[in-house]
Design a protein around this motif. Structure first.
Motif, PDB file in Angstrom:
ATOM      1  N   LEU A  47       0.856  -1.176   0.000  1.00  0.00           N
ATOM      2  CA  LEU A  47       0.000   0.000   0.000  1.00  0.00           C
ATOM      3  C   LEU A  47       0.895   1.229   0.000  1.00  0.00           C
ATOM      4  O   LEU A  47       1.739   1.385   0.887  1.00  0.00           O
ATOM      5  CB  LEU A  47      -0.906   0.000   1.235  1.00  0.00           C
ATOM      6  CG  LEU A  47      -1.886   1.148   1.366  1.00  0.00           C
ATOM      7  CD1 LEU A  47      -2.877   1.164   0.206  1.00  0.00           C
ATOM      8  CD2 LEU A  47      -2.629   1.052   2.699  1.00  0.00           C
ATOM      9  N   TRP A 113      -3.956   6.768  -2.937  1.00  0.00           N
ATOM     10  CA  TRP A 113      -3.365   5.503  -2.496  1.00  0.00           C
ATOM     11  C   TRP A 113      -3.287   4.543  -3.663  1.00  0.00           C
ATOM     12  O   TRP A 113      -4.037   4.650  -4.622  1.00  0.00           O
ATOM     13  CB  TRP A 113      -4.130   4.887  -1.327  1.00  0.00           C
ATOM     14  CG  TRP A 113      -5.590   4.598  -1.540  1.00  0.00           C
ATOM     15  CD1 TRP A 113      -6.642   5.404  -1.186  1.00  0.00           C
ATOM     16  CD2 TRP A 113      -6.165   3.430  -2.135  1.00  0.00           C
ATOM     17  NE1 TRP A 113      -7.820   4.807  -1.539  1.00  0.00           N
ATOM     18  CE2 TRP A 113      -7.566   3.585  -2.122  1.00  0.00           C
ATOM     19  CE3 TRP A 113      -5.650   2.268  -2.678  1.00  0.00           C
ATOM     20  CZ2 TRP A 113      -8.445   2.630  -2.626  1.00  0.00           C
ATOM     21  CZ3 TRP A 113      -6.525   1.305  -3.190  1.00  0.00           C
ATOM     22  CH2 TRP A 113      -7.897   1.495  -3.153  1.00  0.00           C
ATOM     23  N   LEU A 115      -2.800   0.280  -4.180  1.00  0.00           N
ATOM     24  CA  LEU A 115      -2.708  -1.050  -3.596  1.00  0.00           C
ATOM     25  C   LEU A 115      -2.256  -2.002  -4.678  1.00  0.00           C
ATOM     26  O   LEU A 115      -2.896  -2.123  -5.721  1.00  0.00           O
ATOM     27  CB  LEU A 115      -4.064  -1.485  -3.052  1.00  0.00           C
ATOM     28  CG  LEU A 115      -4.108  -2.859  -2.370  1.00  0.00           C
ATOM     29  CD1 LEU A 115      -3.321  -2.823  -1.061  1.00  0.00           C
ATOM     30  CD2 LEU A 115      -5.533  -3.270  -2.105  1.00  0.00           C
TER      31      LEU A 115
END
Length: 119
Positions: A47, A113, A115
């Motif tokens: 992450l 973000w 992932l």
């Protein structure tokens, strides 16, 4: 097979400078697939966070085995992406902007973000 997902973190502070929740509508919850099974098995998740036009602080909550743990990450405009490895068995992750001080008003810095998973 590697895969990824990305999203912006919404404008607005989710947490004050001490990590206390201000408003949950600014928190994003990322649910991870189970580590077992032939279809959903995975080895690692990474992450990462990136910011532009300013610096930001992100509170990351990790839920594993019935317990939440938290980490605070400083994400800077002048630095590269900042991140962590999510341990196998982590069921969900919460992310939200956190004030750097009581006087922090920069709640609209572009912040995202990423992932990435490795099966």
């Amino acid at each position: 097979m590697p895969s990824f997902q990305t999203e912006d973190i919404p404008h607005g502070f989710a947490f004050d400078e001490a990590g206390k929740i201000i408003h949950p509508r600014y928190v994003r919850v990322i649910v991870t697939p189970p580590p077992e099974g032939p279809t959903f098995g995975w080895k690692r998740f990474y992450l990462s966070f990136g910011a532009s036009f300013g610096d930001a602080k992100v509170r990351v909550g990790l839920y594993k085995g019935g317990t939440w743990t938290t980490q605070i990450l400083d994400v800077t405009n002048s630095g590269g992406k900042v991140g962590l490895t999510i341990e196998t068995g982590t069921e969900k992750v919460s992310v939200g902007r956190m004030k750097t001080s009581a006087n922090d008003r920069d709640d609209d810095i572009p912040l995202s973000w990423l992932l990435e998973s490795q099966a």
